[in-house]
Design an enzyme around this catalytic site. Sequence first.
Site, PDB file in Angstrom:
ATOM      1  N   ASP A 148      -2.179   8.582  -1.363  1.00  0.00           N
ATOM      2  CA  ASP A 148      -1.916   7.643  -0.269  1.00  0.00           C
ATOM      3  C   ASP A 148      -0.697   8.104   0.524  1.00  0.00           C
ATOM      4  O   ASP A 148      -0.189   9.202   0.323  1.00  0.00           O
ATOM      5  CB  ASP A 148      -1.734   6.222  -0.805  1.00  0.00           C
ATOM      6  CG  ASP A 148      -0.715   6.168  -1.937  1.00  0.00           C
ATOM      7  OD1 ASP A 148       0.195   7.028  -1.981  1.00  0.00           O
ATOM      8  OD2 ASP A 148      -0.818   5.266  -2.791  1.00  0.00           O
ATOM      9  N   GLU A 173      -7.729  11.297  -8.289  1.00  0.00           N
ATOM     10  CA  GLU A 173      -6.496  11.230  -7.509  1.00  0.00           C
ATOM     11  C   GLU A 173      -5.408  12.072  -8.166  1.00  0.00           C
ATOM     12  O   GLU A 173      -5.184  11.973  -9.374  1.00  0.00           O
ATOM     13  CB  GLU A 173      -6.018   9.785  -7.361  1.00  0.00           C
ATOM     14  CG  GLU A 173      -4.810   9.667  -6.433  1.00  0.00           C
ATOM     15  CD  GLU A 173      -4.437   8.231  -6.119  1.00  0.00           C
ATOM     16  OE1 GLU A 173      -3.737   8.008  -5.113  1.00  0.00           O
ATOM     17  OE2 GLU A 173      -4.840   7.325  -6.876  1.00  0.00           O
ATOM     18  N   ASP A 192       3.525  10.104  -2.937  1.00  0.00           N
ATOM     19  CA  ASP A 192       3.410  10.248  -4.388  1.00  0.00           C
ATOM     20  C   ASP A 192       2.070  10.799  -4.852  1.00  0.00           C
ATOM     21  O   ASP A 192       1.999  11.542  -5.822  1.00  0.00           O
ATOM     22  CB  ASP A 192       3.675   8.909  -5.080  1.00  0.00           C
ATOM     23  CG  ASP A 192       2.549   7.914  -4.848  1.00  0.00           C
ATOM     24  OD1 ASP A 192       2.206   7.655  -3.684  1.00  0.00           O
ATOM     25  OD2 ASP A 192       2.000   7.392  -5.845  1.00  0.00           O
ATOM     26  N   TYR A 241       3.765   0.494  -9.168  1.00  0.00           N
ATOM     27  CA  TYR A 241       4.708   1.148 -10.072  1.00  0.00           C
ATOM     28  C   TYR A 241       5.634   0.098 -10.700  1.00  0.00           C
ATOM     29  O   TYR A 241       6.846   0.133 -10.521  1.00  0.00           O
ATOM     30  CB  TYR A 241       5.510   2.240  -9.348  1.00  0.00           C
ATOM     31  CG  TYR A 241       4.664   3.435  -8.981  1.00  0.00           C
ATOM     32  CD1 TYR A 241       4.322   4.384  -9.936  1.00  0.00           C
ATOM     33  CD2 TYR A 241       4.177   3.602  -7.690  1.00  0.00           C
ATOM     34  CE1 TYR A 241       3.530   5.479  -9.614  1.00  0.00           C
ATOM     35  CE2 TYR A 241       3.382   4.686  -7.356  1.00  0.00           C
ATOM     36  CZ  TYR A 241       3.061   5.625  -8.329  1.00  0.00           C
ATOM     37  OH  TYR A 241       2.276   6.708  -8.013  1.00  0.00           O
TER      38      TYR A 241
END
Length: 629
Positions: free
Chosen positions: A83, A477, A80, A232
């Site tokens: 990571d 990120e 995603d 999430y």
Amino acid sequence: MEKLVRLITMAPLFLQMLLVSFPFAFAGHDYGQALTKGILFFEAQRSGYLPSNQRVKWRADSGLHDGKASGVDLVGGYYDAGDNVKFGLPMAFTVTMMSWSIVEYGKQMAANGELGHAMEAVKWGTDYLIKAHPHPDVLYGEVGDGNTDHFCWQRPEDMTTDRRAYKIDPSNPGSDLAGETAAAMAAASIVFRRSNPSYANELLTHARQLFEFGDKYRGKYDSSITVAQKYYRSYSGYADELLWAAAWLYQATNNQYYLSYLGNNGQSLGGTGWSMTEFGWDAKYAGVQVLVAKMLMQGKGGRYTSVFQQYQQKAEFFMCSCLGKGTRNIQKTPGGLLYRQRWNNMQFVTSASFLVTVYSDYLASAGKNLNCAAGSVSPSGLISFAKSQVDYILGDNPRATSYMVGYGNNYPRQVHHRGSSIVSIKVNPSFVSCRGGYATWFSRKGSDPNLLTGAIVGGPDAYDNFADERDNYEQTEPATYNNAPLIGLLARLSGGHGGYNQLLPVVLPAPKEVVTQPKSAPTPKVTPAPASTSAEIAIEQKLTTSWKAKGNTYNRYSTIVTNKSAKTLKDLKLTISKLYGPLWGLTKSGDSYGFPSWLKALAAGEKLEFVYIHSADPAEVSVSSYTLA
């Protein structure tokens, strides 16, 4: 991680205030180049066996045993963000938004030679989602977990972290996960309807089954897959995803059952009740409301017209909030960027701007304007706003920083991303250990050894500040769902409206590079006009304000171009010399400037305004060529 909250109301800063506040250092963007890079990013996020046509060469195969312990093949899909976990909810949302981008602007992508790449990116996701749905009432929603993954800093090819797979089923429901995955499958089926009809039908079968599963066995997925809660969590619940899935299934099938579902459940599931100021992987209401408004404008409301009008009212609430013309407006940074939160704010910017763009085209096709509390807005006004957000991302901001890696000259070099921050396994195959990666690579202050081309990072804070540091995960990120809606925006800005009714059924061109040849037509008369003012075109410049910053005096100039002829002015080319700062309101092409992307011509008597800022006398503006028709 993210909450469904109402944004703080903040009075917007008008464009004139914005332009006099900062000496920005960028003018004009190559949206086609940005589109190419934005799609390429998805190849860096691939998990599984990489194909022979893989273009991001520093990546290699990874996650090759995913699902094996559970007796299911879960190899593939996307990581995603920075990571190495495969989170099902944001992955499915990414696929939905990539598909929607293609559905709306596939023709523009084809003109840029990128439709094939965009469709490959969708299929990489849907191939995995098919694997993750091995039974009508079973869906795998995560591989790996954030806790063990974040303890390590390893490239995907070296992973030693737990790769356990987590699922939902009738005993452990997840209507939000099932609904979003159904939406992704349905939207993608439209993408492949022409080029791969059997695959499209397979996707629709999965979409129908997942919708039925999610609707029948209701519950939040993070109550079943609890390891997702920290990363999430579904704050908005599952009602929005059920409506979202129904909307996409109707778009894909034209089955009245799904239209009726939207009409009968609009109130109970919140579609006609929620007034939203955000749209993203968690909260889908604004997206549902825009899709239903489209159905209404297509004349498909039928006996649900009054209900669909309520959806549309909420869609327009969202639009007005973005534009700063509503009753509860979205906060903006001093530089004009939509701002919701400090952690990866850019995801909301790209998603909201995409909704504004498609809604603008729906309104234009219907011949309507947007009516807000602070006044009426034309479709071109909405496009102009969306463009301002994209331009900010690409560098038109107080820091003159591009938040797309690899675009422009000043972009993030220390991205919070395991794969890009560690030397490629193809360059140095030495094993990078779990904690060793932190010591050797995470703490390293130099630029990433691998360029994460096209990645949209989290972006600046509420005051346009940004720190390019690897440990600054809130700002550096990237995420797949930052890019997914942006590729549609970039295609639209690069290719223009496309000249077709956005409310008509979608017919995508063949997924290959398309070189269009114009039809034979009489050569138009091109009139050279080196003077700044001619009998047919008048150019008037004026200084509107000046201010001092860091010892320099900056001047803002407004330039009005007037069509004095009795005909329509087209193909205008301006030459601007002695310009030493940013310019807004024109599109640069080579050494000349033309109409902005939202304007194709000036009718007799109409005016065009553009503005620029620099610390000098007025630039020299002249007409190099034009056409009267």
